[in-house]
Design an enzyme around this catalytic site. Structure first.
Site, PDB file in Angstrom:
ATOM      1  N   GLY A  46       0.845  -1.187   0.000  1.00 42.01           N
ATOM      2  CA  GLY A  46       0.000   0.000   0.000  1.00 42.01           C
ATOM      3  C   GLY A  46       0.878   1.234   0.000  1.00 42.01           C
ATOM      4  O   GLY A  46       1.921   1.274  -0.663  1.00 42.01           O
ATOM      5  N   GLU A  47       0.495   2.217   0.769  1.00 37.79           N
ATOM      6  CA  GLU A  47       1.273   3.445   0.905  1.00 37.79           C
ATOM      7  C   GLU A  47       1.803   3.485   2.335  1.00 37.79           C
ATOM      8  O   GLU A  47       1.044   3.659   3.288  1.00 37.79           O
ATOM      9  CB  GLU A  47       0.395   4.669   0.606  1.00 37.79           C
ATOM     10  N   CYS A  78       5.941  -5.254   0.189  1.00 42.27           N
ATOM     11  CA  CYS A  78       6.123  -3.899  -0.333  1.00 42.27           C
ATOM     12  C   CYS A  78       6.095  -2.873   0.804  1.00 42.27           C
ATOM     13  O   CYS A  78       7.055  -2.767   1.554  1.00 42.27           O
ATOM     14  CB  CYS A  78       5.090  -3.595  -1.413  1.00 42.27           C
ATOM     15  N   ARG A 108      12.704   3.401   0.149  1.00 41.45           N
ATOM     16  CA  ARG A 108      11.369   3.550  -0.410  1.00 41.45           C
ATOM     17  C   ARG A 108      11.448   3.916  -1.897  1.00 41.45           C
ATOM     18  O   ARG A 108      12.337   4.644  -2.325  1.00 41.45           O
ATOM     19  CB  ARG A 108      10.584   4.645   0.317  1.00 41.45           C
ATOM     20  N   ILE A 142       5.312  -2.501  -7.630  1.00 37.81           N
ATOM     21  CA  ILE A 142       4.530  -1.276  -7.768  1.00 37.81           C
ATOM     22  C   ILE A 142       5.147  -0.199  -6.882  1.00 37.81           C
ATOM     23  O   ILE A 142       5.046  -0.266  -5.656  1.00 37.81           O
ATOM     24  CB  ILE A 142       3.058  -1.501  -7.390  1.00 37.81           C
ATOM     25  N   ARG A 143       5.813   0.754  -7.507  1.00 40.21           N
ATOM     26  CA  ARG A 143       6.521   1.785  -6.739  1.00 40.21           C
ATOM     27  C   ARG A 143       7.277   1.130  -5.589  1.00 40.21           C
ATOM     28  O   ARG A 143       7.179   1.528  -4.433  1.00 40.21           O
ATOM     29  CB  ARG A 143       5.533   2.845  -6.222  1.00 40.21           C
ATOM     30  N   HIS A 206       4.678  -7.937  -4.700  1.00 39.40           N
ATOM     31  CA  HIS A 206       3.324  -8.225  -4.226  1.00 39.40           C
ATOM     32  C   HIS A 206       2.874  -9.636  -4.623  1.00 39.40           C
ATOM     33  O   HIS A 206       2.173  -9.815  -5.620  1.00 39.40           O
ATOM     34  CB  HIS A 206       2.328  -7.233  -4.842  1.00 39.40           C
ATOM     35  N   GLU A 208       0.541 -11.208  -3.330  1.00 44.30           N
ATOM     36  CA  GLU A 208      -0.925 -11.221  -3.196  1.00 44.30           C
ATOM     37  C   GLU A 208      -1.634 -10.770  -4.465  1.00 44.30           C
ATOM     38  O   GLU A 208      -2.859 -10.965  -4.598  1.00 44.30           O
ATOM     39  CB  GLU A 208      -1.359 -10.339  -2.015  1.00 44.30           C
TER      40      GLU A 208
END
Length: 250
Positions: A46-47, A78, A108, A142-143, A206, A208
């Site tokens: 997530g963030e 992540c 990050r 993802i990022r 990820h 998941e």
């Protein structure tokens, strides 16, 4: 055994779906007291800054740190990996709270911005030796972060070499043209993308978001459980998801 998934923000629903595929009961965790009834915890992608602020607002951080130190299995994907690192670079102004537990430094957004997200087949011998299946695992980045330093007690489960752009001024960031390469090039910087220390594992990607549940099975075996063990199966109506499952990479 019930597995908790931190459900403050991010891809917690996808982790719950993977657990259901393995016949294991997963529950959403948003309060400190909900940690008391679970045998293991997953911190989703997530963030990480938003997740940390919500955890701080809800006074969850002390309980999360206590759970990590309890010896029960914990897995961060992540943003969850960032959360579980003892040290972090590339934080937003003002920094962010970390739960800690893994003796490592994570960077990050190491692989770039949201636009630089990518998927790649990753060879992970430890995973294949235990879970079988294909020799590679589909990594969804993802990022994504990367681990740039590890302590002596950390077991590296997967790593890659990356080639920084010649036009890049910040050599701690990699552009989309310089994604991990397998097999790795002979030169370039080595970064860690999956690791374990004791009861804690972390992945920069990820699992998941794929249909491959081997990482979840690998994690469950840290409890001495497998998909056909004494874990609580989700057969009843009460355990069925309230929302439809989101699509994942097939």
């Amino acid at each position: 055994m019930t597995i908790g998934v931190l459900a403050l923000q991010g891809s917690f629903n996808e982790h719950l779906k993977a657990l259901r595929k393995l016949g294991v009961k997963g529950v959403e965790v948003r309060k400190a007291e909900q940690l008391e009834g679970i045998g293991a915890l997953i911190i989703p992608g997530g963030e990480s800054t938003a997740m940390a602020k919500l955890a701080e607002y809800l006074n969850l951080l002390p309980a999360l740190r206590k759970f990590v130190k309890s010896g029960k299995p914990v897995w961060g994907t992540c943003a969850g990996l960032i959360f579980l690192a003892d040290r972090a670079d590339g934080q937003k102004e003002g920094g962010q709270e970390l739960v800690g537990g893994i003796d490592c430094k994570v960077h990050r957004n190491y692989f770039g911005s949201q636009l630089d997200s990518f998927e790649v087949e990753i060879p992970i011998p430890v995973l294949v030796a235990q879970e079988g299946g294909p020799e590679t695992f589909r990594g969804v980045f993802i990022r994504a972060p990367a681990v740039v330093e590890v302590g002596p007690e950390v077991q590296v489960l997967a790593e890659c070499r990356v080639m920084p752009s010649p036009n890049q001024t910040n050599q701690e960031t990699v552009s989309e043209k310089f994604q991990p390469q397998f097999p790795p090039p002979p030169d370039g910087k080595v970064v860690v993308i999956a690791l374990r220390q004791g009861n804690i594992i972390g992945t920069a990607f990820h699992p998941e978001l794929t249909a491959d549940t081997r990482w979840h099975s690998f994690f469950l075996k840290m409890l001495g459980e497998s998909s056909d063990s004494n874990a609580v199966a989700e057969d009843s109506e009460d355990n069925k998801p309230k929302n439809p499952d989101l699509p994942v990479f097939q």
